[in-house]
Design an enzyme around this catalytic site. Structure first.
Site, PDB file in Angstrom:
ATOM      1  N   HIS A 151       0.834  -1.201   0.000  1.00 44.79           N
ATOM      2  CA  HIS A 151       0.000   0.000   0.000  1.00 44.79           C
ATOM      3  C   HIS A 151       0.871   1.255   0.000  1.00 44.79           C
ATOM      4  O   HIS A 151       0.580   2.234  -0.705  1.00 44.79           O
ATOM      5  CB  HIS A 151      -0.912  -0.031   1.223  1.00 44.79           C
ATOM      6  N   GLU A 156      -3.734   8.374   7.969  1.00 49.71           N
ATOM      7  CA  GLU A 156      -4.770   7.547   7.336  1.00 49.71           C
ATOM      8  C   GLU A 156      -5.053   6.310   8.192  1.00 49.71           C
ATOM      9  O   GLU A 156      -6.213   5.925   8.380  1.00 49.71           O
ATOM     10  CB  GLU A 156      -4.304   7.124   5.941  1.00 49.71           C
ATOM     11  N   GLU A 186       2.273   1.835  -3.420  1.00 47.89           N
ATOM     12  CA  GLU A 186       1.229   2.395  -4.290  1.00 47.89           C
ATOM     13  C   GLU A 186       1.162   3.914  -4.164  1.00 47.89           C
ATOM     14  O   GLU A 186       1.108   4.643  -5.162  1.00 47.89           O
ATOM     15  CB  GLU A 186      -0.123   1.781  -3.941  1.00 47.89           C
ATOM     16  N   HIS A 187       1.172   4.409  -2.934  1.00 54.76           N
ATOM     17  CA  HIS A 187       1.124   5.854  -2.707  1.00 54.76           C
ATOM     18  C   HIS A 187       2.348   6.548  -3.300  1.00 54.76           C
ATOM     19  O   HIS A 187       2.239   7.601  -3.928  1.00 54.76           O
ATOM     20  CB  HIS A 187       1.047   6.144  -1.205  1.00 54.76           C
TER      21      HIS A 187
END
Length: 427
Positions: A67, A142, A70-71
């Site tokens: 993840h 987040e 991905e960012h």
């Protein structure tokens, strides 16, 4: 180039495996003004241990790395890739799941320009210690936000009750502590290993000329150097822990409860068999708990749930689970009733007419889903990464018989597979 006639769409699917191993598929739908593109890799949150390409030793990466990567892919030395897509009239996004990472765009014009931007930014990583540290703070916020999200906690709490040791029970974003361990070297190792073209698929659907854009994609790839294609060596996880029933207190006005149904998954199953098993179990849950069922009416009449009631089944490599539940004033009574329904169904007393009616309805609804381009693209890459095709599903659905329901119920709804997770109002 392989061309397959999709009769129920009155269209053709154009596919080609490029010399570097990248699989490209294009479905022209000229009746739509929009085009949707998605570029995905077979790398998700459960891929925690592997041998990096070109090395011999296993490494264990921090939870949340897929993840995090991905960012980071959207940030380049020249600026933010989102701005480039916006200049070209496109909307872009990305997501990470348990088993894959996908990058996507939608546009009405400049299809090739946006496709090229998509391919190039995903294949050209740029990481620095400073930008990694900055992203750790952003994703940390987040993660904190999701810690306060009731539905998110209920979902992963339910998975954890079924899979106490498998990495599927770990939040896809990781934890603040785990992402603090991510470095540029880890990100580059993951990119070099899992973002090789042979481990990726590219799918385009919409108002596009298939032969022309596939030729352009192949030309783009021919100008880039990639290390030789090598099999990816990743750890395959098997769950041998027992299911449990757990609870949590949060700021809710009414309890929320999920029943978890763990499925025993044979990793050796091919993609087609895995997809069929997923459909059988999904349809079985709909037969038992769908709004057309007698069980649903009884649960509603007994006021065992509010309008927040749902069920779903997911199966990927090395794990599979069903989740049933929702908001309820009587969590224990709802749990007992659902367990009773599941165990009663093991007798195999399924009504043939109800089964046939359900199959016709689901087949029709599935075909109607093809009106949605982003659904086509996202489902296509999911099936492509498993070695099968979305467009084979309608025919596959018609091979499912009532005996499949009987077998699934008898093998799946055993007490050792049933768990629960409940969120109670905080005292």
């Amino acid at each position: 180039m392989k061309i397959v006639e999709i009769s129920f769409l009155q269209s053709k699917l154009y596919s080609k495996i490029l010399p570097n191993g990248l699989t490209v598929s294009v479905l022209p739908r000229p009746e739509f003004h929009q085009t949707y593109g998605i570029f995905a890799t077979d790398f998700g949150s459960i891929d925690c241990e592997f041998i990096p390409n070109g090395q011999k030793e296993w490494i264990r990466i921090p939870n949340g790395t897929a993840h995090f990567l991905e960012h980071k892919m959207f940030e380049k030395k020249t600026g933010d890739v989102f701005q480039q897509f916006a200049k070209q009239g496109a909307s872009a996004n990305a997501y990470t799941s348990f088993t894959r990472t996908a990058y996507l765009f939608s546009c009405t014009d400049a299809v090739w320009e946006n496709t090229e931007t998509l391919i190039d930014f995903v294949q050209e990583p740029y990481f620095t210690s400073e930008t990694v540290q900055k992203e750790q703070g952003i994703i940390g916020e987040e993660i904190q936000m999701y810690r306060d999200d009731i539905n998110w906690q209920l979902y992963f709490g339910t998975i954890g009750s079924m899979y106490p040791t498998h990495p599927v029970q770990i939040d896809i974003a990781g934890t603040k502590d785990s992402i603090a361990e991510i470095t540029t070297d880890i990100l580059y190792a993951c990119h070099q290993t899992f973002y090789h073209p042979s481990n990726m698929v590219l799918f385009l659907v919409g108002n596009v000329y298939p032969e022309e854009i596939i030729d352009r994609i192949e030309n783009n790839q021919s100008k880039k150097l990639f290390h030789p294609t090598m099999p990816i060596v990743r750890k395959i996880y098997y769950e041998d822990g027992k299911v449990t029933s757990n609870k949590l207190e949060m700021a809710v006005q009414m309890p929320k409860m999920n029943i978890g149904l763990r499925a025993d998954i044979a990793y050796e199953k091919n993609g087609g068999q895995r997809i069929k098993d997923e459909w059988i179990k999904s349809l079985l849950l709909y037969y038992l708990f769908g709004p057309q069922s007698q069980n649903y009416l009884e649960l509603m009449e007994q006021e065992l749930f509010t309008n927040q009631f749902s069920f779903d089944y997911t199966e990927e490599r090395s794990f599979g689970f069903g989740i049933i539940g929702g908001q309820t004033k009587h969590p224990e009574a709802l749990k007992n009733k659902i367990f009773q329904i599941l165990q009663e169904s093991q007798k195999g007393n399924f009504d043939v007419e109800d089964f046939e009616r359900l199959m016709k309805k689901q087949h029709g609804q599935f075909l109607m889903s093809f009106r949605n381009l982003d659904w086509i693209a996202n489902q296509s890459i999911r099936y492509m990464l498993q070695g099968t095709s979305l467009f084979e599903i309608p025919e596959m659905i018609q091979t499912i018989c009532i005996e499949d329901f009987v077998t699934a119920a008898q093998n799946w709804f055993c007490p050792e597979n049933l768990s629960s997770f409940t969120i109670f109002p905080r005292k």
